[in-house]
Design a protein around this motif. Structure first.
Motif: not given
Ligand code: SF4
Length: 614
Positions: A235-263
């Motif tokens: 799985e790591w080889q298939d996606y590398g760190t490109a697999g992380v954005p969806v996970w980071a969004n789901k847990i509310g850690a994705f820096p959004t709109k200049n960090f106004q949000s985490s989703y």
């Protein structure tokens, strides 16, 4: 010297003098390699208060004893200098193949001093070292220049370059290599540009002696097998760190709109699977890597080839600037890579400018056109203005802290940086230990020294107790990989056990260090780089460790952590606990006892000479 190239190559670009000096066993034993060498050399050789972009600064390129050997993923090199972005210790790490080549040419360290009178590149073929004219590649994109020099010198050369942003001294210019790998952070490309060096081309043919060849080979094979046996390798080889954005969004850690949000609404479209279907041509790895995470892509809509985007790029370009089309993100990643801009800082600065425009803090008159979140043309326009230092780009090229100081009107509250370095890809109001990791990173707001979002999730996001302990532990382990010349992602991402590394380190170098001994050396370097900042800045300390007010005055606006904030009291608690564990004083500065205990008596002497109160 077992495990080492054995030499330091020193080039004075002002005079053209080239010197080869022995590395020395004591240096190797005391400081291990890479980041350890860089920190010690910069401490010893830079006078406090020098201009980071003047000839007195030195750019130090260094790798570690495991690089270029049979250890899995031993392909890391770091660049260090006094940072033009922060004014303190600067360093950035890069993969690819140049670390191994450097060792094969016989060098553990390359030090660039002074500045060349005209655009130049370094030609290093074993003992043949020349400073050559670079007029024909000056002005070219970072990858274009690498291609041109490869065509000229041959495929056997490993080459790192800067883009036009480095030439123009944009404060967050990166050093590029292998068509998409970057030493992105703290403006190391800017320092290279200030020295008029467009590229470093290296070809080596020597071997690296090993202390115990038979056991090292057997252990290397065992490590490789161990990595291949890990469950999540595919799985790591298939996606590398490109697999992380969806996970980071789901847990509310994705820096959004200049960090106004985490989703970010619509973030599912950035998923690694979609990227793979739409853009990926091939997997791409660094030297000796058993788990290649690089994704070589063709972005059809824009007809460009690019490596990535990896997680941090997606977080700061897609998240902070609000894009949900992976091909658009791929294109903007390509633009930044070719211009030679660190995608983390560039995404952060551009997101900040977009927010300033939306709030009316900067206007169409100042910018020269309308700019808005989620608009590729706005991003491209600003990236080009920054790279060429035109119009408002000349302000933004200095970084988000400086830009906020110029724009005023409360914008420093949402200039997302610490110590002048733009924040990397995790919104951390709901992750106190990760917030502390950013706050106390020796480079500024960067994830490379410690990343602990999963720890916050495991032990409770509101819990503060024990968080500092975790950060301290990680700040020794993760930078340990930047001492030995190895990628840490096998340990971080596929769960390959840490204890293998001290063992093979012994077979390679012959130094009989335990894991604890190596962590102590990592801690020693940590104390040295903190002291470096204090040597530069008299009133350095706690006040430099606070995040921008957005994180403690504004709540997350949407997503699973909507309403979350971290109080100033919580931040004070975390810092107190952290300084105490480190043996530093309440102002976050190493004490005389701590420095002496770490074997840093020479630091005590110099700080006392500068009347710092220890
Ligand atoms: Fe390079 Fe990725 Fe492999 Fe690490 S895991 S060595 S960054 S390809």
């Amino acid at each position: 010297m077992n495990g080492y190239g054995g030499n330091v190559l020193r080039l004075n670009l002002s005079t053209g003098e080239v010197k080869v000096q022995p590395l020395g066993v004591e240096m190797a034993r005391e400081w291990i390699g890479q980041r350890g060498f860089i920190a010690k050399i910069l401490w010893d050789e830079l006078k406090p208060g020098i201009d980071p972009l003047g000839p007195d600064n030195k750019l130090v390129m260094s790798t570690g004893p495991l690089a270029g050997t049979l250890v899995p993923a031993g392909g890391k090199v770091s660049f260090g200098a006094k940072s033009p972005a922060t004014g303190i210790y600067g360093e950035s790490c890069m993969g690819g193949h140049i670390a191994a080549e450097m060792k094969y040419a016989g060098y553990d360290v390359i030090i660039l001093e002074g500045a060349a009178a005209k655009p130049s590149y370094l030609y290093i073929e074993d003992d043949k070292v020349e400073i050559r004219d670079a007029a024909h590649v000056w002005g070219k994109g970072a990858m274009q220049a690498e291609k041109a020099l490869k065509d000229e010198l041959g495929e056997d050369f490993q080459i790192c370059t800067i883009g036009p942003a480095g030439e123009k001294l944009v404060k967050y210019a990166c050093i590029s290599h292998d068509f998409g790998r970057q030493a992105g952070r703290t403006g190391m490309g800017t320092v290279m540009g200030s020295k008029n060096i467009k590229a470093i081309a290296i070809c080596g043919s020597k071997s690296i002696p090993l202390a115990d060849m038979t056991t090292a080979v057997a252990k290397g094979k065992e490590m490789l097998k161990g990595c291949f046996a890990k469950e999540n390798l595919d799985e790591w080889q298939d996606y590398g760190t490109a697999g992380v954005p969806v996970w980071a969004n789901k847990i509310g850690a994705f820096p959004t709109k200049n960090f106004q949000s985490s989703y970010l609404e619509g973030n599912e479209a950035l998923d690694g699977k979609i990227m793979r279907e739409k853009m990926v041509i091939n997997d791409k790895g660094c030297f000796g890597c058993p788990s290649p995470c690089g994704k070589y892509c063709y972005v059809k809509e824009y007809d460009v080839y690019t490596e990535g985007p990896e997680y941090e790029t997606t977080a700061l370009i897609a998240g902070s600037c609000v894009f949900t089309d992976i091909e658009q993100v791929g294109y903007m990643n390509y633009l930044c890579d070719e211009m030679g801009l660190d995608t983390i800082s560039a995404g952060n600065v551009i997101g900040f400018a977009m927010e300033c425009f939306e709030k009316g803090i900067i206007t169409t008159e100042q910018v020269g056109r309308e700019i808005k979140f989620g608009d590729v043309d706005s991003f491209k326009f600003l990236a080009e203005q920054i790279t060429t230092r035109q119009g408002i780009g000349n302000v933004l090229a200095e970084g988000v802290k400086y830009a906020a100081e110029q724009f005023g009107r409360g914008s420093t509250n949402f200039a997302i940086q610490i110590k002048g370095l733009e924040w990397s890809g995790y919104e951390s109001r709901s992750a106190p230990s990760n917030m502390l990791a950013y706050m106390t990173c020796d480079l500024g707001a960067h994830h490379s020294r410690a990343w602990s979002v999963t720890h916050d999730m495991a032990v409770g996001r509101k819990v503060l107790e024990g968080k500092a302990q975790k950060v301290v532990e990680l700040q020794h382990i993760r930078p340990f990989f930047d001492l030995i010349g190895c990628c840490r992602l096998q340990w971080v991402e596929i769960g390959f056990e840490l204890e293998h590394y001290p063992e093979i380190f012994r077979y390679i170098t012959g130094f009989d260090y335990s894991q604890d001994d190596l962590m102590k050396i990592s801690e020693k370097v940590w104390n040295l780089t903190r002291a470096f900042a204090w040597r530069e800045i008299e009133d350095y300390g706690r006040k430099y460790d606070y995040p921008p007010a957005r994180f403690y005055e504004e709540a997350v606006t949407s997503g699973p952590n909507a309403g979350d904030t971290l109080t100033k009291e919580a931040l004070e608690y975390l810092l107190d606990d952290y300084y105490n564990l480190r043996g530093w004083n309440k102002n976050g500065l190493p004490t005389r006892e701590k420095l002496e205990q770490m074997g840093l008596g020479f630091v005590v002497q110099e700080l006392q000479g500068l009347s710092r109160k220890l």
